[in-house]
Design an enzyme around this catalytic site. Structure first.
Site, PDB file in Angstrom:
ATOM      1  N   GLY A 187     -26.204  47.620  16.801  1.00 39.70           N
ATOM      2  CA  GLY A 187     -27.477  46.913  16.657  1.00 39.70           C
ATOM      3  C   GLY A 187     -28.033  46.409  17.965  1.00 39.70           C
ATOM      4  N   SER A 188     -29.331  46.476  18.110  1.00 37.73           N
ATOM      5  CA  SER A 188     -30.009  45.978  19.293  1.00 37.73           C
ATOM      6  C   SER A 188     -31.506  46.203  19.123  1.00 37.73           C
ATOM      7  CB  SER A 188     -29.489  46.672  20.546  1.00 37.73           C
ATOM      8  OG  SER A 188     -30.015  46.055  21.689  1.00 37.73           O
TER       9      SER A 188
END
Length: 228
Positions: A187-188
């Site tokens: 995730g980012s």
């Protein structure tokens, strides 16, 4: 639905960890059946969570040279005019898509063209929504120029959880709209920098899908580029 190749090692390590943990529980806690089941259920949940991180759905991309398609699954968290200082060095419209741990983490080319620039930057691991994450976090910047001379810059940005960015794009490569150019583990966010005058088709907090959602339409008047 398939499993992305970037997940093979993580999934194998997860299976090994779960196997060792459950073996320890089974052989060293023989009289606590209720605890066994709690560990088994938590182990299964962990495996499912890790597995879904690396899912790679099969999608049909509707290619269109006038459109900018979304490079990642997630939610639009930024739409603003800003200065792009790394490569283009001009005013741009920035669109940022935040990927939560439950989103697909495959990244796709927003337009077709030639990769003019690709560079990895080591950095910090601020939370992805931090204003300075775009310039201070670990990140990879890619610029694609289409056949009309329009350049679009996009940037993979690591977050507090994501500690590994994978980018396949190399300078001189032919980029095909919708094809995978990279992967961010766990995730980012992805930032795009579009020419001023581009018609934006999404709103803040809108949920978007990589390779499917049309973020914007490029107008003929926006056909300017910076070549190095």
């Amino acid at each position: 639905m398939t499993i992305h190749k970037e997940g093979y090692t993580s999934i194998a390590l997860s299976i090994l960890f779960i196997f060792v943990l459950n073996a320890i529980v089974h052989y060293f806690l023989p009289d606590t059946t209720w605890l066994h089941w709690i560990i088994y259920i938590l182990s299964f949940a962990l495996f499912v969570i890790i597995l879904q991180f690396f899912r790679s759905p099969n999608i049909i991309v509707q290619q269109n040279e006038e459109q900018v398609i979304c490079p990642a699954d997630g939610k639009v968290v930024v739409i603003e005019e800003t200065e792009e200082t790394e490569y283009l060095k001009d005013r741009r419209i920035q669109i940022s898509v935040f990927m939560s741990p439950i989103n697909v983490h495959v990244n796709r080319n927003p337009i077709s063209g030639v990769v003019k620039y690709s560079k990895y930057h080591p950095g910090k691991f601020l939370v992805a929504w931090h204003p300075k994450s775009s310039t201070e976090n670990e990140r990879t910047t890619v610029v694609i120029e289409n056949n009309k001379g329009v350049s679009v810059l996009f940037r993979q940005i690591a977050g507090a959880l994501a500690r590994r960015i994978v980018c396949y794009s190399k300078e001189g490569d032919a980029a095909v709209q919708g094809e995978q150019f990279g992967f961010i583990k766990f995730g980012s966010r992805v930032d795009l920098f579009l020419p001023l005058g581009t018609e934006i088709n999404v709103n803040l907090n809108q949920v978007v899908q990589g390779g499917v959602t049309v973020l914007a339409h490029l107008k003929p008047s926006t056909n300017t580029t910076k070549t190095k």
